[in-house]
Design an enzyme around this catalytic site. Structure first.
Site, PDB file in Angstrom:
ATOM      1  N   HIS A  78       0.247   7.508   0.682  1.00 41.73           N
ATOM      2  CA  HIS A  78       1.037   8.647   0.200  1.00 41.73           C
ATOM      3  C   HIS A  78       0.661   9.924   0.958  1.00 41.73           C
ATOM      4  O   HIS A  78      -0.447  10.023   1.491  1.00 41.73           O
ATOM      5  CB  HIS A  78       0.715   8.920  -1.277  1.00 41.73           C
ATOM      6  N   CYS A 109      -4.562  10.837  -8.302  1.00 37.40           N
ATOM      7  CA  CYS A 109      -3.639   9.802  -8.811  1.00 37.40           C
ATOM      8  C   CYS A 109      -3.749   9.567 -10.309  1.00 37.40           C
ATOM      9  O   CYS A 109      -2.797   9.095 -10.932  1.00 37.40           O
ATOM     10  CB  CYS A 109      -3.917   8.460  -8.143  1.00 37.40           C
TER      11      CYS A 109
HETATM   12  C1  CIR Z   1      -0.065   1.646  -5.653  1.00 36.21           C
HETATM   13  O1  CIR Z   1      -0.074   1.047  -4.581  1.00 36.21           O
HETATM   14  O2  CIR Z   1       0.971   2.105  -6.111  1.00 36.21           O
HETATM   15  C2  CIR Z   1      -1.365   1.787  -6.413  1.00 36.21           C
HETATM   16  N1  CIR Z   1      -2.155   0.615  -6.222  1.00 36.21           N
HETATM   17  C3  CIR Z   1      -2.124   3.010  -5.978  1.00 36.21           C
HETATM   18  C4  CIR Z   1      -1.397   4.270  -6.300  1.00 36.21           C
HETATM   19  C5  CIR Z   1      -2.186   5.485  -5.962  1.00 36.21           C
HETATM   20  N2  CIR Z   1      -1.478   6.665  -6.327  1.00 36.21           N
HETATM   21  C6  CIR Z   1      -1.494   7.787  -5.677  1.00 36.21           C
HETATM   22  O3  CIR Z   1      -2.093   7.888  -4.606  1.00 36.21           O
HETATM   23  N3  CIR Z   1      -0.808   8.795  -6.152  1.00 36.21           N
END
Ligand code: CIR
Length: 269
Positions: free
Chosen positions: A166, A252
């Site tokens: 991201h 996150c």
């Molecule tokens: C994903 O791949 O969606 C989750 N395993 C990790 C999300 C992390 N979120 C973020 O960086 N905002």
């Protein structure tokens, strides 16, 4: 004169029992110790409370592996909140419960198919909103956010992001005009008019820092960048190493919602 500070709410959700089935893009799967992940997450919640946030825990969603990463389900600015349609199909069911809670604090907008966007791709820096075009966020998602926030004076810019999941893996806001960045994962030219502070190149994941009011939450995994930041900022360290195995970091795991006194007094719910 006594001035009441805006109240900060931190939305969080406990680590799901199914976390080992999480989505992974740039990280090789390793077993995640659920109890350790939960203990680290509780320490993170405690830290946010110590920093002045009122904690609002969303209902657990154990069948949704990535539900702890609430940041991806919404984009919150002072004027409204946009409930996202996450890029990963497995994450779409996370949003409904977030909408129920955020609807008590903001007017809501939604994202409809075929648009997709993850909150982790959206960096708000003052009135500038940078959105990473990633494997999770498409142009229709960017356009929908633009339509929602530009009437309130925000300027939305789509930016390139590479080498990470991201935009917020590569750039997060230190203030209303400065970003902490990993220059290898963004193009500096995409951020005109904003100060860019580079992380230590030996710590590629160090650009993710969480701002809560005047305080900052940061990972102890990046000592070189931390030493540089501590010359001017007070950092509060929380170890989220188990959730890093799920490709998560400090921003996150929460949505920070500022509530001004007027909004608090005039709240309908
Ligand atoms: C994903 O791949 O969606 C989750 N395993 C990790 C999300 C992390 N979120 C973020 O960086 N905002």
């Amino acid at each position: 004169m006594y001035v009441e500070l805006p109240e900060m709410i931190a939305l969080t959700r406990e680590v799901s029992a199914s976390i080992n089935h999480c989505e992974l893009t740039h990280v090789v799967r390793e077993p995640i110790d659920l109890e350790r992940a939960r203990a680290q997450h509780r320490a993170y919640e405690d830290m946010l409370e110590r920093l002045g946030c009122r904690l609002v825990r969303l209902e657990p969603a154990h069948e949704l592996p990535d539900a702890v990463f609430v940041e991806d389900t919404a984009i919150v600015v002072d004027e409204l909140a946009i409930i996202t349609r996450p890029g990963a199909e497995s994450r779409r069911a996370e949003s409904a419960s977030v909408a129920r809670v955020l609807g008590q604090h903001r007017e809501l907008r939604s994202i409809d198919a075929p648009a997709t966007i993850d909150g982790g791709d959206v960096v708000v820096c003052g009135r500038r909103v940078f959105i990473g075009r990633s494997s999770r966020t498409n142009d229709a998602g960017v356009a929908r956010v633009r339509d929602s926030v530009e009437p309130f004076g925000y300027i939305v810019t789509a930016v390139e992001v590479r080498g990470c999941l991201h935009l917020k893996s590569a750039a997060t806001a230190l203030s209303d005009n400065e970003l902490l960045v990993n220059p290898a994962w963004i193009s500096r030219a995409d951020f005109p008019g904003v100060e860019l502070l580079p992380i230590d190149p030996a710590e590629p994941h160090a650009a993710n820092i969480l701002r809560a009011g005047d305080e900052y939450v940061y990972s102890p995994a990046f000592p070189r960048t931390a030493a540089m930041l501590e010359r001017t900022l007070r950092l509060n360290f929380v170890d989220l190493s188990e959730l890093a195995k799920a490709e998560g970091a400090v921003t996150c795991c929460s949505l920070i919602v500022r509530e001004t006194p007027e909004k608090r007094n005039g709240r309908r719910h």
